[in-house]
Write a protein that holds these residues in place. Structure first.
Motif, mmCIF file in Angstrom:
data_model
loop_
_atom_site.group_PDB
_atom_site.id
_atom_site.type_symbol
_atom_site.label_atom_id
_atom_site.label_comp_id
_atom_site.label_asym_id
_atom_site.label_seq_id
_atom_site.Cartn_x
_atom_site.Cartn_y
_atom_site.Cartn_z
ATOM 1 N N UNK A 480 48.696 61.399 39.757
ATOM 2 C CA UNK A 480 48.452 61.282 41.194
ATOM 3 C C UNK A 480 47.705 62.479 41.782
ATOM 4 N N UNK A 481 47.686 63.597 41.054
ATOM 5 C CA UNK A 481 47.098 64.826 41.597
ATOM 6 C C UNK A 481 46.082 65.401 40.617
ATOM 7 N N UNK A 482 44.915 65.784 41.129
ATOM 8 C CA UNK A 482 43.846 66.371 40.319
ATOM 9 C C UNK A 482 43.586 67.787 40.823
ATOM 10 N N UNK A 486 37.099 75.536 41.343
ATOM 11 C CA UNK A 486 35.820 75.660 42.046
ATOM 12 C C UNK A 486 35.338 77.092 41.856
ATOM 13 N N UNK A 487 34.506 77.279 40.848
ATOM 14 C CA UNK A 487 34.107 78.622 40.429
ATOM 15 C C UNK A 487 33.252 79.322 41.463
ATOM 16 N N UNK A 488 32.279 78.621 42.022
ATOM 17 C CA UNK A 488 31.315 79.273 42.906
ATOM 18 C C UNK A 488 31.924 79.704 44.229
ATOM 19 N N UNK A 489 32.935 78.949 44.701
ATOM 20 C CA UNK A 489 33.535 79.266 46.001
ATOM 21 C C UNK A 489 34.898 79.945 45.873
ATOM 22 N N UNK A 490 35.285 80.304 44.642
ATOM 23 C CA UNK A 490 36.553 81.019 44.397
ATOM 24 C C UNK A 490 37.734 80.251 44.979
ATOM 25 N N UNK A 491 37.809 78.967 44.610
ATOM 26 C CA UNK A 491 38.849 78.098 45.175
ATOM 27 C C UNK A 491 39.527 77.266 44.076
ATOM 28 N N UNK A 492 40.766 76.888 44.352
ATOM 29 C CA UNK A 492 41.429 75.833 43.597
ATOM 30 C C UNK A 492 41.564 74.658 44.555
ATOM 31 N N UNK A 493 40.907 73.545 44.214
ATOM 32 C CA UNK A 493 40.903 72.374 45.088
ATOM 33 C C UNK A 493 41.840 71.318 44.501
ATOM 34 N N UNK A 494 42.665 70.757 45.346
ATOM 35 C CA UNK A 494 43.599 69.710 44.917
ATOM 36 C C UNK A 494 43.209 68.393 45.575
ATOM 37 N N UNK A 495 43.030 67.349 44.744
ATOM 38 C CA UNK A 495 42.668 66.013 45.220
ATOM 39 C C UNK A 495 43.773 65.025 44.878
ATOM 40 N N UNK A 496 43.783 63.885 45.586
ATOM 41 C CA UNK A 496 44.589 62.774 45.096
ATOM 42 C C UNK A 496 43.736 61.987 44.118
ATOM 43 N N UNK A 497 44.308 60.943 43.499
ATOM 44 C CA UNK A 497 43.560 60.246 42.453
ATOM 45 C C UNK A 497 42.476 59.321 42.994
ATOM 46 N N UNK A 498 42.327 59.263 44.315
ATOM 47 C CA UNK A 498 41.215 58.530 44.914
ATOM 48 C C UNK A 498 40.056 59.460 45.267
ATOM 49 N N UNK A 499 40.265 60.763 45.055
ATOM 50 C CA UNK A 499 39.220 61.733 45.357
ATOM 51 C C UNK A 499 39.343 62.377 46.715
ATOM 52 N N UNK A 501 40.486 65.048 49.338
ATOM 53 C CA UNK A 501 40.906 66.449 49.259
ATOM 54 C C UNK A 501 42.235 66.627 49.975
ATOM 55 N N UNK A 502 43.193 67.239 49.262
ATOM 56 C CA UNK A 502 44.502 67.506 49.837
ATOM 57 C C UNK A 502 44.639 68.954 50.274
ATOM 58 N N UNK A 503 44.204 69.883 49.409
ATOM 59 C CA UNK A 503 44.398 71.317 49.672
ATOM 60 C C UNK A 503 43.212 72.093 49.118
ATOM 61 N N UNK A 504 42.827 73.147 49.816
ATOM 62 C CA UNK A 504 41.889 74.135 49.287
ATOM 63 C C UNK A 504 42.597 75.480 49.289
ATOM 64 N N UNK A 505 42.804 76.050 48.091
ATOM 65 C CA UNK A 505 43.589 77.280 47.960
ATOM 66 C C UNK A 505 42.675 78.456 47.620
ATOM 67 N N UNK A 506 42.862 79.584 48.306
ATOM 68 C CA UNK A 506 42.154 80.830 48.007
ATOM 69 C C UNK A 506 43.160 81.975 47.949
ATOM 70 N N UNK A 507 42.778 83.025 47.254
ATOM 71 C CA UNK A 507 43.645 84.202 47.123
ATOM 72 C C UNK A 507 42.804 85.350 46.586
ATOM 73 N N UNK A 508 43.131 86.597 46.937
ATOM 74 C CA UNK A 508 42.361 87.738 46.409
ATOM 75 C C UNK A 508 42.328 87.797 44.885
#
Length: 585
Positions: A480-482, A486-499, A501-508
């Motif tokens: 259910x979760x992908x 995201x290398x270029x924007x320094x992010x971990x992106x979380x999607x549902x299985x339909x594509x 976007x649920x969350x965009x995570x950043x951290x130092x």
């Protein structure tokens, strides 16, 4: 316009609309269509399924009519349903191999190219009226004997049957081991019982009942696995026997057998994949501390915990889903071979059910097999640069092989007796940078997009796009979760299985993420190229739970990682000759 009560279908061969000649079959839809109908009942205008066949009379009988037959012909040989394979095929009856499974009274005469599906005329009329690619089987069956896939059928079936038989034997051994474990636990329970005397009767009964319930549940799972193995093993044998017996019957039956066998192989692989997710059922027991002092407040002797050793993805079931890992130490293992021309660049890795590890070495264009001590025991070269590695099921992995130009491939490799053997490959029109597998689908990233393909390579959908936004991917155990690095924007992106976007995570500490891994228990780990870090993130992808390793701990340009169930450790690979193993608790 056709009148009511008539069934019309489009005939793609002659290009005109025509009344289906199966109208009579549809009209008698209130009657059951049997594989074999009772001959005596048919003469009386009745439709009764046959349960017996007389070899002398060459007629079929239901349970009632066969009694009359016995009275008249005592010496005739009558076969029942358990010997249905020996029953003769009456004139006009559709052969088992060529029979439509959805409409047993009809023969498979067509194939739908849109759905890659064998069809009878009823199938076409009911389900494929709008399909544009309906072909006559004799047309597409030409030269089927020369088809590499058809010629490999016996070998594929033999390999699958062997794997199924091995799985069944493993479950049988597991059952015996489980019973021994039960005995050992009961002995421990009884030893505690003798120490604290009279108050323990109720506790003993409650604990043993709970143990027996868990053992029964586990044994039921084992029994179901063994039954599934037996059924699929027999079905594969029967269909390949049918195909081989039709070798002189012409190409259409062989083609039909080929397509049916392909479907059966797909089913067998799915069953093996699902079973391979649990390598072993087990139980553990832990005595309550201070049992004597706290006896009056306790209901059982201790805690009974099930532990299933997963193969499809590493097992972290010993740790709760919300567990935050802490580091206990670091160790490096050299994976460079004497034949390597360049420093290792480990782009992908995964763990097999037997606890071996498969890694891809980008610079040396090779895939390596490591034993439990991280020693290289075999390798195979690939024609281009290997990237990510994902576990498909059992001892099969898929390796992304890409030259960033005109060749974008996924190579399937089987590990047999400690050897890496490439079995097939898929080619794509887009780059093949990272892959993960769930259910019947392959999720493939191309740096700029995320694609979903079937196991045969057919594109299902495109979920996300953007320059260098889809470096590596992972998918949750329930599908259910992908998670996307995201290398270029320094992010971990979380999607549902339909594509979506649920969350965009950043951290130092999340700088240039290159690898992401999700365990079956729901833990998520990320490694970062730019910041030389390894992080744990919560299952929702919203929060950093811990930074588990940095450059000073041995992390250098990491590109891939996974959680090893056998050692409760994170294994990290990157641009050097060593794997960094991070022991966690």
């Amino acid at each position: 316009m056709p009148g009511k009560g008539h069934l019309f279908s489009f005939n793609p061969i002659c290009g005109r609309t025509m009344a289906s000649n199966f109208e009579s079959s549809i009209q008698r839809g209130c009657d059951f269509i049997h594989d074999f109908a009772c001959s005596a009942c048919e003469e009386d205008g009745l439709n009764t399924e046959a349960q017996h066949f007389c070899q002398q009379c060459t007629k079929y009988y239901c349970d009632i009519c066969v009694i009359k037959h016995y009275g008249l012909y005592k010496r005739h040989t009558v076969l029942d349903r358990k010997d249905v394979k020996k029953w003769a095929v009456a004139p006009g009856t559709v052969d088992v191999l060529e029979r439509c499974e959805r409409h047993p009274g009809e023969a498979l005469k067509l194939v739908c190219g849109d759905h890659d599906q064998l069809c009878c005329h009823v199938c076409v009329a009911v389900d494929h009226r709008l399909c544009s690619s309906i072909q006559h089987i004799p047309d597409v069956a030409r030269d089927i004997r020369k088809d590499p896939g058809f010629r490999q059928l016996p070998q594929q079936v033999a390999v699958l049957r062997k794997q199924i038989e091995d799985m069944k034997n493993d479950r049988k051994k597991n059952s015996s081991s489980l019973r021994k474990t039960r005995t050992a636990i009961v002995d421990e329970i009884k030893a505690i019982r003798k120490m604290i005397n009279g108050m323990l009767d109720k506790m003993e009964k409650t604990t043993v009942q709970e143990l027996d319930r868990l053992v029964a549940d586990q044994e039921m799972s084992i029994k179901k696995d063994m039954e599934s193995c037996t059924q699929m093993h027999d079905e594969l044998k029967n269909i390949i026997d049918d195909i081989q017996s039709k070798d002189s019957s012409g190409e259409p039956p062989l083609y039909i057998g080929f397509k049916k066998c392909e479907e059966k192989i797909k089913q067998a692989k799915e069953i093996l994949q699902n079973m391979s997710s649990v390598v072993k059922y087990d139980l553990t027991f832990r005595k309550h501390n201070g049992i004597e002092d706290n006896l009056s407040s306790m209901k059982t002797f201790g805690e009974l915990n099930e532990s299933n050793v997963f193969g499809a993805q590493p097992c972290t079931s010993l740790f709760p889903r919300d567990h935050v890992f802490a580091t206990e130490g670091y160790k490096e293992y050299n994976v460079k071979m004497s034949s390597d021309k360049y420093n290792c660049d480990i782009q992908g890795m995964c763990e097999l059910p037997g606890e071996e590890i498969v890694i891809s070495d980008y610079h040396n264009m090779t895939v390596k097999l490591l034993d439990q001590k991280y020693r290289v025991v075999d390798h195979c070269d690939v024609p281009m640069f290997p990237l990510d590695v994902c576990h498909i099921g059992g001892n099969e992995v898929a390796v992304c092989v890409d030259n960033n130009d005109d060749r974008h491939e996924l190579h399937f490799i089987n590990i047999t007796k400690g050897k890496l053997v490439t079995t097939r490959k898929l080619s794509f029109s887009h780059e093949c940078n990272s892959a993960t597998h769930h259910g019947n689908n392959l999720y493939i990233s191309s740096h700029t997009a995320l694609y979903v393909h079937t196991m045969t390579g057919k594109l299902v959908k495109k979920l996300k796009s953007g320059h260098n936004t889809v470096m590596r991917i992972a998918i949750s155990n329930d599908g259910k979760t992908i998670y996307i690095a995201n290398n270029s924007n320094h992010q971990l992106i979380t999607l549902d299985n339909l594509g979506n976007k649920l969350v965009t995570f950043t951290d130092p500490d999340l700088r240039g993420p290159t690898g992401v891994h999700a365990t079956t228990a729901g833990h998520v780990f990320v490694c970062c190229w730019t910041s030389d870090t390894v992080l744990q993130v919560d299952k929702d992808g919203k929060t950093k739970l811990a930074t588990l390793a940095r450059k000073q701990d041995g992390v250098y340009r990491p590109t891939a990682l996974f959680f090893s169930s056998r050692s409760s450790s994170l294994v990290v690979g990157g641009c050097n000759d060593t794997l960094l193993v991070i022991n966690v608790r």
